[in-house]
Design an enzyme around this catalytic site. Structure first.
Site, short mmCIF file in Angstrom:
data_model
loop_
_atom_site.label_atom_id
_atom_site.label_comp_id
_atom_site.label_asym_id
_atom_site.label_seq_id
_atom_site.Cartn_x
_atom_site.Cartn_y
_atom_site.Cartn_z
CB SER A 1 -0.93 0.00 1.21
OG SER A 1 -0.20 -0.15 2.41
CG ASP B 1 6.10 -10.00 4.67
OD1 ASP B 1 6.21 -11.18 4.31
OD2 ASP B 1 5.76 -9.09 3.89
CG HIS C 1 -1.14 3.69 4.55
ND1 HIS C 1 -2.13 3.20 5.39
CD2 HIS C 1 -0.74 2.65 3.77
CE1 HIS C 1 -2.31 1.91 5.12
NE2 HIS C 1 -1.48 1.55 4.16
#
Length: 1478
Positions: free
Chosen positions: A404, A518, A659
């Site tokens: 993203s 991850d 983000h």
């Protein structure tokens, strides 16, 4: 049922438009339900500490408003709706007590929750009534929302009928449970919308009914969807319908988190503006129950009622708008309390809640453009065929893979529009976005379009990866590394299918960035997200690109350092949707600050980075000229941007605080571009995005994008530092010294600093003797930094006029050496000589302005000492190493102005040993004993090797101790800083596990230029690191980026500008010693000669003397008990404890013979053993003590008088000195010696097999002369030592000193008396360590009174320990070469050791001062030796007198050789000369 007029179904539809699925309201079936009254279940909190203080919050007046409602106002707790959580006793964090008969019915769970909640409130309101859960009337197993109506009406009826409750006046706490188990957030079907509308209208009607019917009520609206959904993951409950099948094509963690947050916000806004919260006697508050912020494997599921009750309570304690509903394990165990400032339950009104529609949602301009000023924008003259000569203008296609952050989620979202985080602003993406131009939007494509406007492949606008606007940006929001190969496959297929590009001929840039997701999920499945699996996934994707894409330059952006996100999450003053953050990255945000799990995550993060670099550096993708992969480490070390107030700056983030927004995308693009131009191995690895950096331009000398091959600087380094200016005016303080202020560089040390073998070619062993000083890491100045990495070459980038460095080759006296005065083979004892030479050169050379120039001097010593330590472990002891180093640094401190001294650790000898011994084909193993005997020859796991490690650690500890004493921080223009980068050096190894000899010279001992390059970088990095945070590890094969000063921290770091406080030394628990001797065995047969007596042969110890031997006052005992004899601690005869805690002569001897006898213990007379000393004894008492001792020995059955070897220590004279002034005639030297002789004669006549220590009396006058008023009880001194009353009388003190010297002189002859040499089994040896007694000083140069008792007269246990060490060391020193001064510097490793060559206790004969017995001449020789010794003693005494007299006057001119701590006095020299002459 009616809805409130102000809230239309359109208002409820808002929930649907936010993506909520159907809501199921579950009541009780009525079947198998326990009778409400007769079978009431009582749940209680067990052993749970109640942290709140209700009395502080009590008010006498009942609250009239729900907005000021306190827990103490509540009279009853009730609930409707069934939570339907299966019971699991013991699964929660708090134990419950319940009857065994209870079954897992919804009613039971509700009662469990309400009972616990009621118990909590009872602490505030003892009169609270028993809780109630209203049963439903339905008969179906799964009932509909209508049953909630039944429960609500039943509840109202029961409340009105309760005789204990004043329905109109008492405050009630009512909880309404409901759940929405559909997990379809983004695309509910029309049927689902209709279903949800109907049920929500029913729920609203229930709230309206309660509002109308129940006065004085606080209603919790609790949605248990998340809790129930989690339970369904574990088992089918039997009470809830299965979730309806979601028709969405995809859902992501991000979408679920955002929609759950939106769902909560919608409820909050709806309730805040409803009639339910407009009145003073009624309020409804939504209590969110979201998932815990901890790894799924750690969650306790299903949830137990106690935990749920605590969560409801804690949520009520939090203001609306700040209820995250997210708990980790620790928080679930914590009960929150009302505060004195806000003692009430929180409502929308008293929380000052602002509905979202009232918050500013204007679209702010978030884009950030840049100025482009690069002059050379031309492509190559012809299309390059190799990636290693690729210019920016040659690039025609750009693409990207990732998650993203590359998809651009939320990059263009306004600050409050959290829903917009779901929008993928691909046109703003840092690595592949192409919106607008560089002037308004900074991205890598927009930078490249300045070089080539025809660039293709970048994404624009918004949309998924499958849209045409995404182009070659194939990043997928939420992607993990195991999806990267699929993205690579898709990208290759798109490129091949695109007819507008020439797939074979066009040069491409592809940026890959993955791994954050991850890491965020790694704690839930450590196997799936292991570093090895991560790098395997990367490799699979890169392998596809490598196999199928021609002419490609791949940026492998290193996974981000993710833990700084915790700073934003944990900052209470920053408003962030923490429940979204917690869902997006539970592994980072749900762990305790000092937990093992967090440490594991940090290590996993580093391993991801490390393995990425290892994969790329393996050369796997450098097999073709038209393809390469380059690691770009811009995100390796990322600082959290902060506001001027110092808090995390959320303006760099999208509304979810996770983000990047457009500003951060822009600065990431500039950092990536800068990385692409920086040589491999010298890339910027730390970025501070607070600072907007300019767009850098290709270097005219190197116009290409950097690859491994075109970055090959060999042993050079690329200078990337921007802050290179000197101070505005020359600094006067070393603590404000900038690199550009340094004008002189110098170095001291051994062959490593001298540069031996740095440039020697493999196999050319003889060339190792060449001193390549110009390449030396700390002092070399050959060529430039781009070719040769050394500290001077780094400093020359800051100041081109730097001087002092060495060039070329040559020894320390050559012109090339200049101020590099290191000498091959030098040991610590040679360091003072180097210092003097250096100081003289700096003073005399016109290139150096000695007084004005700032100097950096690097000192590295110790390796050569360790190479020889086993040949004489006493000579190379840590104590001596400390003294030599201190003497050298003392001269620098005294003589050199304006200097910063780097004290560098030596390389651990185990590294050299491993390289040398594991490469017999390349290393000169046969010459190991010559090259470095004590390091290279010990066998593996041998005691000798263990001793080497112990000595190594002691040396390192000595260096740290010396620097952290603060001894060199007394001047503003001088400091010594320990640079510890070599403390933990990693052995460089090859893939086969063998040591990598490519870092070493041909002898495998010295370091070559490759290693020196790393040393220089590591030293420079250490110099810029603050004390307390310096790197203390070195991996020769690892990447060491060139550190740089910053605007905030422009100085070379010292203790002061690091705000570092030297650690307070821990209190020393005891004065024991460490035993490092290996030669401990006795003689093979019991010796018959005292001259062949080993320590282990001693069977009996005994002692004679005065208060020193009785150890009077060794421990504090108060004024009245000052005379306590602590015989067990006595230096020469005490046996308390063991050597590790109490240093005494017997405890030392116990290490050789554990069965030794005769020692004293404790304080009682019957534990004195063979200690016959008396506190007030004088010389005249020695014959009587001798007789007593003989009698004791003969009467002790455990002593074999004829066979056992005995060690007797005699020290007398202190009382003689203290009392001589009362009757000087009776205290002559002649009388003193006569009495001692008589005592020795008795021992000689009566005792066989005896070794006698006669210890010279201490220099008492000097020891007590300058104590001033620091003694706690000065009268005790005058009472015990009347002669010291006249300490201010110069004539009287001179007389005392004269007698002191005469007594020492008289007793010193005893070792040479012929009478005591006639027997082979008898010897008298004088031990002179007290001859020159120096007052121990503390670190502040004041008297160290810890050596003395409370009255400053007796010795403390510390003083006794030091006396024992001095005596033992004297016993192992030859007569004529014995240390004749005390060294009371604390060190646990000062004990000397016998050696295989010299295993005996020293006597006159085995000291080889006498000829063999067969050649023995007349007795004249026995008198010649002491005469010479006495003459030497006089010289020594005069020297000490002169030193003490002149030192205060001539302190500025004092030379290093006047330091007497470990000196051998002149009598030894005289005796040696006499021996040589005869």
């Amino acid at each position: 049922m009616e809805l409130y007029p102000g809230v239309s179904p359109v208002g409820l539809l808002l929930l649907l438009l936010l993506g909520q699925g159907p809501s199921q309201i579950h009541g009780s079936s009525g079947e198998n339900t326990l009778a409400w009254q007769s079978q009431q279940v009582f749940w209680t909190l067990k052993n749970f500490p109640f942290p709140c203080k209700p009395k502080k919050l009590e008010l006498s007046v009942l609250s009239e408003s729900v907005h000021s409602l306190r827990p103490s106002d509540i009279k009853l707790v009730a609930a409707i709706g069934n939570p339907e959580i299966p019971l699991a006793p013991g699964s929660g964090t708090i134990n419950m007590e319940k009857p065994q008969s209870i079954k897992n019915q919804p009613q039971d769970v509700c009662m469990g929750i309400m009972t616990v909640l009621s118990d909590i409130i009872r602490h505030f309101s003892p009169s609270v009534l028993m809780p109630t859960c209203s049963p439903g009337k339905g008969t179906a197993v799964h009932t509909t929302a209508e049953d909630l109506w039944i429960q609500a009406k039943e509840l109202v009826r029961r409340l009105k009928d309760n005789p204990q409750l004043d329905f109109e006046k008492d405050w009630k706490l009512i909880t309404v449970f409901f759940s929405n188990t559909s997990q379809c957030h983004l695309c509910p079907s029309a049927q689902q919308k209709s279903h949800l509308m109907r049920h929500m209208e029913m729920l609203w009607g229930v709230l309206d009914y309660l509002h109308h019917e129940v006065p004085r009520a606080f209603v919790n609206l609790v949605d248990l969807s998340e809790v129930l959904a989690m339970d369904l993951q574990h088992q089918e409950t039997g009470f809830s319908p299965a979730p309806e099948v979601c028709k969405c094509t995809e859902t992501t963690t991000l979408s679920k988190a955002v929609m759950q947050w939106s769902y909560q916000e919608a409820w909050e806004d709806l309730l805040a503006s409803s009639k339910f919260n407009k009145h003073e006697t009624f309020a409804v508050v939504f209590q969110p129950f979201f998932d815990e912020i901890e790894p799924p494997l750690k969650r306790s599921s299903p949830q137990d009622p106690t935990t749920l009750a605590l969560r409801i309570w804690n949520s009520m304690m939090e203001p609306v708008g700040q209820k995250d509903g997210l708990l980790n394990t620790a928080e679930r165990k914590t009960m929150k309390c009302p505060s004195e400032e806000s003692p009430y339950l929180f409502t929308y009104k008293n929380s000052n809640y602002q509905a979202r529609r009232l918050k500013p949602i204007t679209k702010l301009q978030m884009k950030e453009g840049s100025e482009f000023t690069c002059p050379d924008k031309n492509p190559s003259n012809s299309i390059p065929t190799t990636v290693h000569s690729l210019r920016p203008a040659d690039i025609k296609i750009i693409g990207a893979l990732g998650d993203s952050l590359t998809a651009g989620n939320g990059a263009g979202a306004s600050p409050w529009n959290i829903l917009d985080v779901l929008t993928e602003y691909r046109g703003l993406s840092w690595s592949v976005g192409g919106d607008e131009t560089i002037k308004t939007v900074t991205t890598l494509p927009n930078i490249l379009r300045e070089f080539n406007p025809s660039l293709k492949g970048f994404s624009v606008g918004t949309g998924k990866e499958s849209t045409s606007r995404a182009s070659f940006n194939q990043a997928v929001a939420g992607a993990k590394s195991d999806g990267l190969a699929g993205q690579a496959r898709k990208l290759v297929d798109l490129m091949k299918a695109d007819k507008t590009i020439n797939f074979q001929e066009d040069w491409k840039i592809i940026t890959v960035f993955i791994g954050g997701n991850d890491l965020c999920a790694s704690c839930s499945n450590s196997t799936r997200f292991s570093p090895q699996n991560f790098i395997d996934n990367i490799k699979n994707a890169l392998d596809i690109l490598h196999a199928e894409v021609p002419r490609a330059f791949v940026n492998m952006a290193m996974v981000m350092e993710i833990t700084p996100l915790r700073e934003l999450f944990n900052e209470p003053t920053v408003s962030c949707p923490r429940n979204i953050l917690s869902r997006l990255c539970p592994c980072v945000l749900g762990l305790g600050d000092n937990s093992e799990e967090l440490s594991s995550l940090v290590q996993r993060n580093r391993d991801y980075q490390k393995k990425t670099e290892e994969l790329i550096n393996s050369g796997r993708y450098d097999t073709r000229d038209n393809f390469t992969v380059v690691v770009q480490p811009l995100f390796e070390n990322v600082s959290m941007p902060r506001t001027p107030e110092g808090v995390p700056d959320k303006s760099f983030f999208a509304p979810d605080c996770f983000h990047f927004n457009a500003k951060t995308h822009a600065r990431s693009a500039i950092a990536l571009w800068k990385n692409m131009l920086e040589p491999v191995g010298h890339k910027t690895r730390h970025n501070n995005f607070e600072i907007k950096a300019p767009i850098v331009c290709p270097n005219q000398a190197s116009p290409f994008l950097s690859t491994t091959k075109n970055s090959n600087l060999g042993n050079g380094t690329w200078m990337v530092c921007e802050e290179r200016a000197p101070s505005a005016s020359p600094p006067t303080s070393v603590h404000t010294l900038r690199p550009a202020d340094i004008q002189v560089v110098a170095a001291l040390g051994d062959s490593l600093t001298a540069g031996n073998g740095i440039s020697s070619q493999e196999g050319n062993l003889t060339d190792v003797s060449t001193q390549y000083r110009g390449l030396s890491y700390s002092a070399g100045g050959d060529k430039t930094l781009e070719n040769v990495t050394t500290l001077p070459n780094i400093l020359r980038k800051f100041n081109g006029n730097l001087t002092g460095y060495s060039v070329g080759t040559g020894d320390s006296s050559s012109a090339n050496a200049f101020l590099n005065q290191a000498v091959p083979g030098a040991k610590a004892e040679n360091l003072t000589s180097q210092v003097r030479t250096l100081v003289q050169k700096m003073k005399s050379d016109n290139r150096v302005n000695f007084n004005r120039d700032w100097k950096v001097i690097t000192v590295m010593i110790g390796a050569s000492d360790l190479c020889d330590f086993c040949t004489d472990s006493n000579h190379y002891s840590a104590a001596n190493f400390f003294d030599h180093l201190q003497n050298a640094l003392d001269i620098l401190h005294k003589e050199v102005p304006r200097a910063l001294v780097n004290l560098v650790d030596f390389i651990n000898p185990s590294i050299i040993r491993e390289v040398f011994l594991k490469n017999p084909d390349k290393c000169p193993v046969n010459q190991s004993s010559v090259l470095c005997n004590c390091v290279l020859t010990p066998r593996k796991d041998s005691y000798e090797l263990a001793r080497l490690e112990a000595f190594t650690k002691s040396y390192q500890s000595s260096m740290l101790q010396l620097v952290e004493s603060g001894r060199y921080d007394t001047r503003e223009d001088f400091s010594v800083v320990l640079q510890p980068f070599l403390l933990n050096t990693k052995l460089p190894v090859l893939e086969n596990g063998k040591p990598d000899t490519s870092f070493f010279a041909p002898d495998c001992i010295h370091l070559n230029q490759k290693f020196h390059t790393q040393l220089a970088r590591a030293l420079w990095a250490n110099m810029l690191e603050p004390l307390g945070k310096k790197t203390d590890t070195l991996d020769p094969k690892g990447h060491i980026s060139l550190a740089c000063p910053t605007k905030d921290q422009p100085f070379l770091r010292t203790f002061r500008n690091s705000n570092y406080k030297y650690p307070t030394k821990p209190a020393i628990e005891n004065w024991g010693s460490d035993f490092l001797c290996t030669e401990k065995s006795p003689s093979s047969q019991v010796p018959t000669s005292v001259h062949e007596l080993r320590p282990a042969d001693i069977k009996v110890v005994a002692a004679m003397g005065d208060f020193l031997t009785t150890a009077t006052g060794a421990r504090p005992s108060g004024y009245k008990r000052l005379a306590t004899p602590w015989r067990g601690l006595s230096w020469s005869i005490g046996g308390d404890g063991k050597l590790e805690t109490h240093t005494t002569l017997p405890n030392i001897l116990k290490k050789f013979n554990p069965s030794i006898t005769g020692f004293s213990t404790g304080t009682l007379d019957n534990k004195a053993g063979l200690n016959v000393a008396e506190e007030g004894a004088r010389a005249q008492d020695m014959p009587a003590q001798a007789k007593t001792l003989v009698k004791k020995m003969k009467s002790t059955p455990t002593i074999n008088l004829q066979e056992d070897w005995k060690l007797i220590t005699l020290l007398i004279g202190n009382n003689d000195l203290c009392l001589y002034c009362e009757n000087p005639e009776d205290n002559s030297t002649k009388e003193y010696v006569k009495y001692i002789q008589q005592a020795l004669d008795i021992l000689y006549e009566e005792l066989p097999r005896v070794f006698i220590n006669v210890v010279e009396v201490m220099e008492l006058a000097g020891l007590h002369h300058v104590q001033g008023g620091k003694c706690a009880m000065p009268l005790a001194v005058q009472k015990n030592c009347s002669c010291l009353r006249h300490s201010q009388n110069l004539t009287a003190m001179q007389e005392l000193k004269k007698l002191n010297w005469n007594l020492q002189s008289g007793i010193s002859e005893l070792s040479y008396w012929h009478r005591y040499m006639e027997r082979e089994d008898f010897a008298v040896t004088v031990q002179p360590f007290f001859r020159n007694t120096f007052i121990p000083l503390n670190e502040r140069e004041g008297l160290d009174l810890t050596f003395f008792s409370e009255d400053c007269f007796y010795f403390s246990d510390r003083g006794h320990a030091e006396m024992a060490i001095a005596l033992w060391n004297n016993m192992l020193e030859p007569v004529g070469w014995k240390t004749s001064s005390n060294n009371f510097i604390y060190n646990r490793t000062k004990l000397k050791c016998p050696s295989p060559e010299r295993p005996f206790l020293y006597t006159l004969r085995n000291s080889q001062l006498l000829p063999d017995k067969a050649e023995e001449p007349s007795n004249a020789l026995y008198w010649a030796v002491p005469v010479a010794a006495i003459g030497g003693l006089a010289v020594g005494i005069l020297g000490v007198m002169l030193w003490r007299t002149v030192k205060p006057v001539q302190q500025e001119e004092e030379e290093e050789d006047t330091l007497p701590n470990t000196s051998v006095t002149q009598d030894a020299v005289s005796e040696k000369r006499l021996k040589a002459g005869n």
